[in-house]
Write an enzyme that holds these catalytic residues in place. Structure first.
Site, PDB file in Angstrom:
ATOM      1  N   ASP A   1       0.956  -1.165  -0.022  1.00 33.34           N
ATOM      2  CA  ASP A   1      -0.179   0.315  -0.013  1.00 33.34           C
ATOM      3  C   ASP A   1       0.930   1.182   0.040  1.00 33.34           C
ATOM      4  OD1 ASP A   1      -2.789  -0.252   0.219  1.00 33.34           O
ATOM      5  OD2 ASP A   1      -2.880  -1.222   1.985  1.00 33.34           O
TER       6      ASP A   1
HETATM    7  C1  BGC Z   1       0.075   1.090   6.271  1.00 35.87           C
HETATM    8  C2  BGC Z   1      -0.218  -0.270   5.455  1.00 35.87           C
HETATM    9  C3  BGC Z   1      -1.698  -0.040   5.306  1.00 35.87           C
HETATM   10  C4  BGC Z   1      -2.503   1.149   4.746  1.00 35.87           C
HETATM   11  C5  BGC Z   1      -3.765   1.378   4.753  1.00 35.87           C
HETATM   12  C6  BGC Z   1      -0.521   2.699   5.473  1.00 35.87           C
HETATM   13  O1  BGC Z   1      -0.449   3.510   6.348  1.00 35.87           O
HETATM   14  O2  BGC Z   1       1.554   1.248   6.201  1.00 35.87           O
HETATM   15  O3  BGC Z   1       0.125  -1.110   6.260  1.00 35.87           O
HETATM   16  O4  BGC Z   1      -2.214  -0.954   4.589  1.00 35.87           O
HETATM   17  O5  BGC Z   1      -1.622   2.277   5.350  1.00 35.87           O
HETATM   18  O6  BGC Z   1      -3.977   2.261   3.873  1.00 35.87           O
HETATM   19  C1  NOJ Z   2      -1.869  -3.923   5.251  1.00 38.22           C
HETATM   20  C2  NOJ Z   2      -2.972  -3.870   4.390  1.00 38.22           C
HETATM   21  O1  NOJ Z   2      -4.373  -4.322   4.957  1.00 38.22           O
HETATM   22  C3  NOJ Z   2      -2.655  -4.874   3.153  1.00 38.22           C
HETATM   23  O2  NOJ Z   2      -4.008  -4.585   2.152  1.00 38.22           O
HETATM   24  C4  NOJ Z   2      -1.523  -4.302   2.522  1.00 38.22           C
HETATM   25  O3  NOJ Z   2      -1.391  -5.382   1.538  1.00 38.22           O
HETATM   26  C5  NOJ Z   2      -0.371  -4.244   3.606  1.00 38.22           C
HETATM   27  N1  NOJ Z   2      -0.761  -3.720   4.683  1.00 38.22           N
HETATM   28  C6  NOJ Z   2       0.996  -3.828   2.969  1.00 38.22           C
HETATM   29  O4  NOJ Z   2       0.927  -2.697   2.847  1.00 38.22           O
END
Ligand code: BGC
Ligand code: NOJ
Length: 815
Positions: free
Chosen positions: A485
């Protein structure tokens, strides 16, 4: 046994032996629509279906202590006030124990010769939770005490509840009838539901006004009513309604008193809303209390929780796996976590507030992989719900709200890996059940609801979307981000007030993802196999063609010399390449290229795994996400470099992606490596809980890596894709009992020194007892398969067992 507790494997419980764990250690109560979060000190809250839109009790996230709100019992004994769960008073206890079991938590505290046990659970298929209370006099003298219950009600819509006080301080309404407290805020207008908090025995007082019970200048650690030993019998008008009961007890030496509290969510349905003007129709609430007033009913309901879990877990069990941690996780706790991630996606936990993220498109698809064997019909419905949030051009709402099943417009779509995960979940469902009719199930697009489209159409749309949206190297465009993400290669945000992920226009963007290319390979191969299984060879060949084309692109464009490049940014520069100063090697592209079948014939797949081993892995903590971490903010990469080195996506150990590497090792017959890697992130195997801090029985999303100042510190437990993928890695690839379209595939990959193990697996109505023997000390390779005494060629158990419901399988590994 650690400082804080131990696994009681026989009872499938984790026993916490002191209340002051390094972080709150949470359990999840419920499996259906009513859910409760509960820590070892009874912190947490309850909701129905949707922690944002139907929150029943209040919880202040990021509180100090973190779990300062909860389901509290106070004991007033002489001048002392205490809680069996220690908090909120934190009065030192003579004894404390918390048993987190499957769907229940039992807290027992003892002080001054009085023991109070609080057993909390959600009965199957009920919209309520029960707290069964036992108060025991362990002394030789009579004991006089008062017991108080306490919850604080939430005004259902959690965001409004915690932000809009100019309104909420004036809307609170309750009714009281005997020991039943009815929370009915907003009931006069649009709501047709209320909350009941009742006690199964007569009470000696109650409070519903927080100001009266706690006191405006007091806190939950010293509520005024408890200090004075007297509820005010208050009725809340506005401000903050709470539910508190007072029960005065005089216990003879050795005596025990038992009763229960019930916290229920009640929908009126077609019943008249009111019994008289402004008076709630309490018919259903009274029925609930009457039902549970019989303690035998309470015990039956508790037995049903246990039985339900026993039944579910009996679908897959491998009782004598030699490694203790793998055994415990795969048989019990990992499956429990799969239930939670299936139900809650990334919506609500000790870290997810229930307000932010709802159900994730990619997340929920992946969660199905570890859940589908437990309750395939629920997985089926979920797949259709998720697919309905896809748009007809192939893009998907990245998140949707569980109650409304509607996509979250604020975040929107454009996370270009999303569409492909639907193929993995659908294939997993069909592999488990053999039920291809799901492909013909009606399933409209979010922009064409109610249309005649079917699930298979969504799957083809997803494939077409990826094929169509490709960049200068022929690789899939990344959009806002892919699985990672935080790899926001099109956003360029210099403005601290903007979202990293969703700022900027991705139309016409050029950034590409190698991870999506690998995922595409995997999905296309699944789809081709599915078409073959259905006898649709032309379609299979067509999809084979897409596969070959993408494979060629990956091998020509994405090999960096010793590993697969991660991405190309909007300017066409590689990300995750030896030419980068930081972020040279990333885990996701190694994982997905290997899983998708790239590098099989040219040695690259093995090299990609070796690069992970060399640059990312440590046996103490697992694999970091990339190497080296970014030390500066890279505008062109987005959120990833916003984290300090060693945390989260900036080279933290993101457990989820580690599991793909575990599977990768099994593909090369590396049984030792697979287990060693598995154990490196396994919560049960964490030795120092003061370092790890998170729960030892469920995976945390991330552990601070070797590149951080706090290596080994776990964070963000419970809701992570690690749950599902770890179960897939362990049960299907390491222990190697893998559902396939045409039957159950037997393909273990284990350490050479293992002599064997047994798996009991219910699959398409047949109970398989699979005995695996390893006389030659190999890691992989089925030498012979004997099914009910008859030798079978290959390693596939065909689904038809000639009408038998129990089948014995003897597997001999060897060369
Ligand atoms: C986090 C991710 C997460 C995402 C959700 C980010 O700030 O680092 O792990 O999946 O937000 O939008
Ligand atoms: C958590 C999110 O829920 C997931 O969708 C994503 O793949 C991981 N973070 C890595 O960014």
């Amino acid at each position: 046994m650690s400082t804080y507790g131990y696994f009681d494997d026989k009872n499938r419980e984790f026993v916490i032996t002191r209340p002051d764990t390094p972080l709150p250690w949470l359990n999840m109560l419920g499996q259906d629509e009513f859910y409760g979060l509960c820590t070892q000190t009874a912190g947490g809250y309850s909701f129905w279906k949707d922690a944002r839109l139907r929150r029943l009790t209040r919880y202040r996230y990021n509180n100090n202590p973190m779990d300062n709100d909860g389901r509290f019992l106070y004991v007033k004994q002489g001048r002392t006030i205490w809680n069996p769960g220690w908090k909120p008073t934190r009065t030192p206890l003579d004894a404390f124990e918390c048993r987190h079991g499957l769907g229940y938590t039992r807290i027992t505290g003892r002080k001054g010769g009085v023991e109070v046990e609080q057993l909390m659970f959600v009965p199957p298929n009920e919209n309520l939770e029960v707290w069964r209370i036992a108060v025991r006099n362990k002394t030789k003298r009579p004991q006089k005490l008062s017991l108080f219950s306490f919850v604080e009600f939430c005004f259902y819509e959690a965001l409004n509840d915690m932000t809009n006080y100019q309104r909420t301080y004036s809307i609170g309404e309750v009714e009281i009838e005997g020991s039943a407290i009815y929370h009915k805020t907003e009931y006069r207008e649009r709501r047709n539901h209320y909350t009941l908090f009742g006690c199964t025995r007569p009470v000696d007082g109650h409070d519903t006004s927080r100001d009266q019970f706690v006191g405006v200048h007091h806190g939950l650690h010293d509520p005024q009513a408890v200090l004075e030993g007297k509820c005010r019998n208050s009725r809340a008008y506005g401000w903050n309604p709470v539910g508190a009961h007072q029960i005065d007890l005089t216990l003879k030496p050795g005596a025990e008193e038992m009763f229960a509290f019930v916290l229920a969510y009640v929908e009126q349905g077609d019943l008249p809303k009111f019994a008289a003007p402004f008076v709630l129709n309490k018919t259903k609430g009274r029925q609930i209390l009457a039902k549970y007033s019989d303690l035998a009913t309470v015990d039956t309901a508790f037995a049903a929780v246990k039985q339900r879990w026993a039944d579910l877990l009996s679908i897959y069990q491998s009782p004598n796996v030699p490694d203790e941690h793998l055994r415990r996780m795969v048989n019990t706790w990992n499956q429990v976590q799969c239930m939670a991630t299936f139900n809650l996606s990334r919506s609500t936990s000790g870290y997810e507030t229930g307000i932010g993220r709802g159900m994730g498109y990619r997340d929920s698809n992946q969660d199905i992989l570890g859940f589908v064997h437990l309750l395939p019909e629920r997985a089926r419905q979920r797949i259709l719900d998720i697919a309905s949030t896809q748009l007809s051009d192939g893009t998907c709402f990245h998140q949707y709200q569980p109650l409304t099943k509607k996509g979250n417009a604020d975040v929107g779509g454009g996370f270009n890996d999303d569409p492909l995960w639907l193929i993995l979940s659908t294939a997993a469902y069909i592999r488990e059940t053999g039920d291809t009719t799901i492909l013909d199930a009606a399933c409209g697009y979010a922009d064409k609801p109610g249309s005649k489209d079917v699930l298979l159409h969504h799957i083809e749309t997803s494939i077409a979307y990826t094929l169509k949206n490709r960049g200068p190297h022929g690789l899939p465009l990344i959009g806002h981000a892919d699985w990672n993400d935080c790899l926001n290669l099109n956003c360029f945000s210099k403005e601290p007030n903007e979202s990293f992920q969703c700022t900027g226009d991705i139309a016409g963007s050029k950034a590409e993802s190698v991870m999506i290319a690998g995922l595409f390979l995997y999905a296309a191969r699944d789809l081709a196999a599915l078409y073959r299984f259905m006898g649709r060879n032309d379609d299979a060949l067509r999809v084979d063609g897409y596969y070959a084309d993408m494979l060629k692109t990956v091998e020509e464009q994405a090999w960096d010399g010793a590993w697969y490049t991660r991405a190309f940014d909007a300017a066409g520069h590689p990300v995750g390449s030896k030419s980068c100063k930081e972020g040279k090697v990333f885990i996701e592209s190694q994982a997905w290229c290997v899983l998708g079948g790239a590098g099989r014939n040219n040695g690259r797949a093995k090299k990609a795994l070796q690069a992970v081993d060399k640059y990312l892995y440590t046996s103490e903590h697992g694999c970091a996400l990339q190497y080296p971490p970014y030390s500066e903010y890279h505008l062109e990469l987005g959120e990833v470099s916003s984290y300090p080195p060693g945390y989260k996506e900036n080279a933290g150990v993101f457990s989820h992606n580690n599991t793909w590497i575990h599977i990768g090792w099994t593909m090369f017959g590396e049984g030792e490596k697979a287990l060693e890697y598995y154990l490196s992130i396994c919560p049960s195997a964490k030795k120092d809980h003061d370092v790890y801090r998170s729960e030892p029985y469920v995976y945390a999303q991330m552990t601070a890596s070797q590149f951080s100042p706090t290596p080994g510190e776990g964070k963000n437990s419970w809701l992570t894709g690690t749950g599902a993928w770890s179960f897939v890695a362990a049960s299907q690839y390491m222990l190697g009992i893998r559902p396939d379209f045409a039957g159950l595939r037997i393909d273990p990959c284990i350490p050479k020194k293992w002599k064997g193990f047994t798996v009991k697996r219910r699959f398409r109505g047949v109970e398989y007892t699979i005995e695996v023997k390893n006389p030659q000390g190999v890691s992989k390779g089925v030498k012979s398969l004997v099914v009910d005494g008859k030798k079978v060629a290959g390693n596939l158990l065909p689904p038809s067992s000639g009408g038998r419901t129990a089948v014995k399988v003897e597997v001999t590994l060897g060369a």
